[in-house]
Enzyme design. Structure first.
Site, PDB file in Angstrom:
ATOM      1  N   LYS A   1     -10.590   6.131   5.776  1.00 22.42           N
ATOM      2  CA  LYS A   1      -9.497   6.735   4.728  1.00 22.42           C
ATOM      3  C   LYS A   1      -9.257   6.002   3.592  1.00 22.42           C
ATOM      4  CE  LYS A   1      -4.553   8.026   4.350  1.00 22.42           C
ATOM      5  NZ  LYS A   1      -3.397   7.795   4.658  1.00 22.42           N
TER       6      LYS A   1
ATOM      7  N   HIS B   1      -5.124   2.164   0.049  1.00 21.03           N
ATOM      8  CA  HIS B   1      -4.292   2.890  -0.898  1.00 21.03           C
ATOM      9  C   HIS B   1      -4.248   2.246  -2.069  1.00 21.03           C
ATOM     10  CE1 HIS B   1      -3.341   4.120   3.134  1.00 21.03           C
ATOM     11  NE2 HIS B   1      -3.196   5.380   2.759  1.00 21.03           N
TER      12      HIS B   1
ATOM     13  N   GLU C   1       0.831  -1.263   0.043  1.00 19.44           N
ATOM     14  CA  GLU C   1       0.040  -0.056   0.272  1.00 19.44           C
ATOM     15  C   GLU C   1       0.881   1.271  -0.147  1.00 19.44           C
ATOM     16  OE1 GLU C   1      -3.659   0.325   1.712  1.00 19.44           O
ATOM     17  OE2 GLU C   1      -4.092  -1.960   1.869  1.00 19.44           O
TER      18      GLU C   1
END
Length: 254
Positions: A170, A143, A86
């Protein structure tokens, strides 16, 4: 927008908070950067533990964490071990990853711990519960350094984080076009307005996505990452400039 109070910060209230990542490699470098960052417009500091040369030694991680806390005073601290898959610089196996994050939470010195949501559902669920048991909050994260998923997929990933009881959600994605940036912003607005019960943090990376780092107050992202010295991800804006952008936008909102 949903609000999470961390020390004196109300995350999700008004102007997006500025988080500065600390990517020092040695204890001395980490502490030196921490001192410098306290002079910048910083609401939260992120210690990127994956950059720490001695991350394999839990006792040294804890000692460094204690010194960071002493310098930061009442400024909130996020601790993040970002895995290579990530975008991080180091790898740990799942057991080591869990042990490290539990050990950080156990100290009571960090306010938030980052947990990568695709580490495995059973592992993540147990880790989040353990971090909460120590009185620490969790930022669940994902991510994608290759692409921007479609809007429904972005929302689905954020909803998954919420279902697993994260305190902050997130996601960071890589745009290949301006349309991808709009996809991320649209997904953020829909997530915050229709689904979120906790604060949401989103960003489109690289230069193409930098606009997403300053428009959080419009679309619902409550925190943005700005560089203190070296950027920890592509597209980060220097914290001082970021502060000015956010203030200008805030004062233009009726």
């Amino acid at each position: 927008m949903n609000i999470l109070k961390i020390r004196n910060l109300e995350l999700g209230n008004g102007i997006p908070a500025i988080c500065i990542p600390n990517t020092g490699k040695t204890t001395e470098e980490i502490l030196s950067l921490t001192r410098k960052f306290t002079e910048l417009p910083m609401d939260i500091m992120e210690w990127r533990v994956d950059w720490f040369d001695e991350v394999d030694d839990i006792s040294k991680v804890k000692n460094t964490l204690a010194e960071i806390r002493n310098i930061l005073g009442d400024t909130p601290l996020l601790c993040t071990f970002r895995t290579k898959k990530e975008g991080g610089v180091r790898e740990l196996n799942t057991s080591e990853y869990v042990t490290l994050n539990k050990s950080i939470a156990e100290t009571g010195l960090a306010d938030l711990v980052d947990v990568e949501i695709f580490t495995g559902d059973e592992t993540v669920s147990e880790l989040i519960q353990s971090i909460h048991d120590y009185g620490c909050k969790v930022i669940a994260s994902n991510h994608d350094f290759f692409k921007t998923p479609d809007r429904e997929d972005i929302i689905s990933r954020l909803c998954k984080m919420q279902e697993m009881k994260a305190d902050v959600l997130k996601i960071a994605v890589m745009p290949q076009s301006k349309k991808d940036v709009l996809t991320l912003l649209s997904a953020t607005e829909e997530m915050v307005s229709q689904h979120a019960k906790v604060p949401v943090v989103t960003m489109s990376m690289a230069d193409l996505g930098c606009i997403s780092r300053i428009t959080g107050e419009f679309f619902g992202s409550c925190l943005t990452f700005g560089s203190g010295e070296a950027a920890s991800a592509p597209g980060q804006i220097p914290a001082s400039s970021l502060h000015n952008f956010l203030q200008a936008i805030h004062h233009s909102i009726p």
